[in-house]
Design a protein around this motif. Structure first.
Motif, PDB file in Angstrom:
ATOM      1  N   ASP A   1       0.824  -1.386   0.152  1.00  0.00           N
ATOM      2  CA  ASP A   1       0.282  -0.035  -0.543  1.00  0.00           C
ATOM      3  C   ASP A   1       0.679   1.163  -0.733  1.00  0.00           C
ATOM      4  O   ASP A   1       2.419   0.957   0.136  1.00  0.00           O
TER       5      ASP A   1
ATOM      6  N   HIS B   1     -14.479   5.627  -9.903  1.00  0.00           N
ATOM      7  CA  HIS B   1     -13.196   5.239  -9.122  1.00  0.00           C
ATOM      8  C   HIS B   1     -12.147   6.384 -10.124  1.00  0.00           C
ATOM      9  O   HIS B   1     -10.711   6.275  -9.348  1.00  0.00           O
TER      10      HIS B   1
ATOM     11  N   LYS C   1     -11.922  -4.882  -3.747  1.00  0.00           N
ATOM     12  CA  LYS C   1     -11.964  -5.380  -4.338  1.00  0.00           C
ATOM     13  C   LYS C   1     -11.103  -6.744  -5.006  1.00  0.00           C
ATOM     14  O   LYS C   1     -10.005  -5.843  -4.960  1.00  0.00           O
TER      15      LYS C   1
ATOM     16  N   THR D   1     -17.555  -0.430  -3.346  1.00  0.00           N
ATOM     17  CA  THR D   1     -17.059  -1.646  -4.324  1.00  0.00           C
ATOM     18  C   THR D   1     -18.221  -0.435  -5.418  1.00  0.00           C
ATOM     19  O   THR D   1     -18.163  -1.188  -6.609  1.00  0.00           O
TER      20      THR D   1
ATOM     21  N   VAL E   1     -11.927  -0.059  -9.968  1.00  0.00           N
ATOM     22  CA  VAL E   1     -11.558  -0.052  -8.814  1.00  0.00           C
ATOM     23  C   VAL E   1     -11.118   0.305  -7.640  1.00  0.00           C
ATOM     24  O   VAL E   1      -9.686  -0.003  -7.870  1.00  0.00           O
ATOM     25  N   GLU E   2     -11.918  -0.439  -6.288  1.00  0.00           N
ATOM     26  CA  GLU E   2     -10.497   0.299  -5.390  1.00  0.00           C
ATOM     27  C   GLU E   2     -10.943  -1.363  -4.843  1.00  0.00           C
ATOM     28  O   GLU E   2     -11.430  -2.021  -4.683  1.00  0.00           O
ATOM     29  N   LYS E   3      -9.452  -1.306  -3.589  1.00  0.00           N
ATOM     30  CA  LYS E   3      -9.573  -1.922  -2.526  1.00  0.00           C
ATOM     31  C   LYS E   3     -10.782  -2.051  -1.839  1.00  0.00           C
ATOM     32  O   LYS E   3     -11.253  -0.875  -1.089  1.00  0.00           O
TER      33      LYS E   3
ATOM     34  N   SER F   1      -6.387   2.485  -7.804  1.00  0.00           N
ATOM     35  CA  SER F   1      -7.661   2.890  -8.223  1.00  0.00           C
ATOM     36  C   SER F   1      -8.075   3.281  -9.339  1.00  0.00           C
ATOM     37  O   SER F   1      -8.992   2.683  -9.891  1.00  0.00           O
ATOM     38  N   CYS F   2      -7.869   4.663  -9.480  1.00  0.00           N
ATOM     39  CA  CYS F   2      -8.158   5.108 -10.623  1.00  0.00           C
ATOM     40  C   CYS F   2      -8.017   5.291 -11.867  1.00  0.00           C
ATOM     41  O   CYS F   2      -8.611   5.706 -12.584  1.00  0.00           O
TER      42      CYS F   2
ATOM     43  N   ASN G   1      -5.142   3.275  -3.459  1.00  0.00           N
ATOM     44  CA  ASN G   1      -6.440   2.976  -3.442  1.00  0.00           C
ATOM     45  C   ASN G   1      -6.184   4.690  -3.702  1.00  0.00           C
ATOM     46  O   ASN G   1      -6.251   5.753  -2.747  1.00  0.00           O
TER      47      ASN G   1
ATOM     48  N   ILE H   1      -8.541  -5.444  -8.370  1.00  0.00           N
ATOM     49  CA  ILE H   1      -7.561  -4.524  -7.917  1.00  0.00           C
ATOM     50  C   ILE H   1      -6.399  -5.704  -7.480  1.00  0.00           C
ATOM     51  O   ILE H   1      -5.184  -5.320  -8.372  1.00  0.00           O
TER      52      ILE H   1
END
Length: 232
Positions: free
Chosen positions: A8, A64, A165, A60, A161-163, A156-157, A132, A168
């Motif tokens: 991260d 994003h 999910k 979710t 999708v973001e964590k 994510s952008c 993210n 990613i």
């Protein structure tokens, strides 16, 4: 066998410097933001849990792309403004604060970051990032001399999708060209960075420099991962 170690970014490799509240105060004062640093600290601390991950359950279903993320940040910052009764030019102040976090000088790289990069390189690990974040991240990584140390860099952008999910993490796995079981992931949020990747079969660890968590698989320093990898 572990082939890749993924990280991260915010709260794991870098942190606001000297603090979010201090940055808000410095860049907000020209627009009439007169709240004290402590008032801003308390307001942000109150607002953040309501928007962290911009709603874990809703994350979710949200868009994003960078503009959507920017709009969501404005909602959070408006919450802070409400709490400190800011009546000045909110739109201009928000933009100043938003762009302030593009600047490398408002971020600090944790002291264990470059040592762990060197140690993992010596072990022949592939190093990457999953974050993210929005379009501000890649230029920031370059300015902080972090960009060239990681491949892949999954934001994510860019993947939509973001964590937490699965998609990613899958994007990172594909670029690493290995199995989930051959990846270690490290982050500072248990839900996004430990529980989610572990469900996919990754080895996941919480970086907990302040020693606040009691969950298993936590690290006091990023350098602790070296021992974990050698013993795996």
């Amino acid at each position: 066998m572990i082939k890749a170690v993924l990280f991260d970014v915010g709260g794991t490799l870098i942190t606001p410097n000297p603090s979010v509240a201090a940055i808000y105060k410095k860049f907000g004062e020209p627009f009439g933001l007169e709240a004290t640093e402590n008032e801003l600290k308390l307001a942000f601390a109150s607002a953040w849990p309501r928007y962290e991950g911009f709603g874990k359950a809703a994350a979710t279903q949200l868009s994003h792309d960078s503009e959507s993320i920017k709009n969501r940040w404005q909602v959070l910052v408006e919450d802070v403004f409400d709490q400190v009764a800011f009546t000045g030019d909110r739109d201009s102040c928000f933009l100043a604060l938003y762009h302030a976090f593009e600047r490398p000088e408002v971020w600090k790289i944790y002291p264990d970051v470059f040592p762990v990069i060197d140690a993992l390189n010596q072990l022949g690990m592939n190093l990457g990032l999953i974050s993210n974040w929005d379009a501000r991240l890649r230029p920031l990584l370059k300015d902080l001399d972090l960009e060239n140390h990681f491949e892949p860099i999954i934001i994510s952008c860019e993947v939509g999708v973001e964590k937490p999910k699965t998609e990613i993490f899958e994007a990172a796995r594909k670029q690493c060209n290995c199995l989930f079981s051959e990846i270690v992931y490290i982050g500072d949020q248990a839900d996004f960075d430990v529980f989610a990747p572990k469900k996919l079969g990754m080895k996941a660890y919480l970086i907990d420099r302040d020693k606040r968590s009691s969950i298993p698989h936590r690290l006091d320093s990023l350098l602790d991962i070296i021992k974990e990898i050698r013993s795996s």
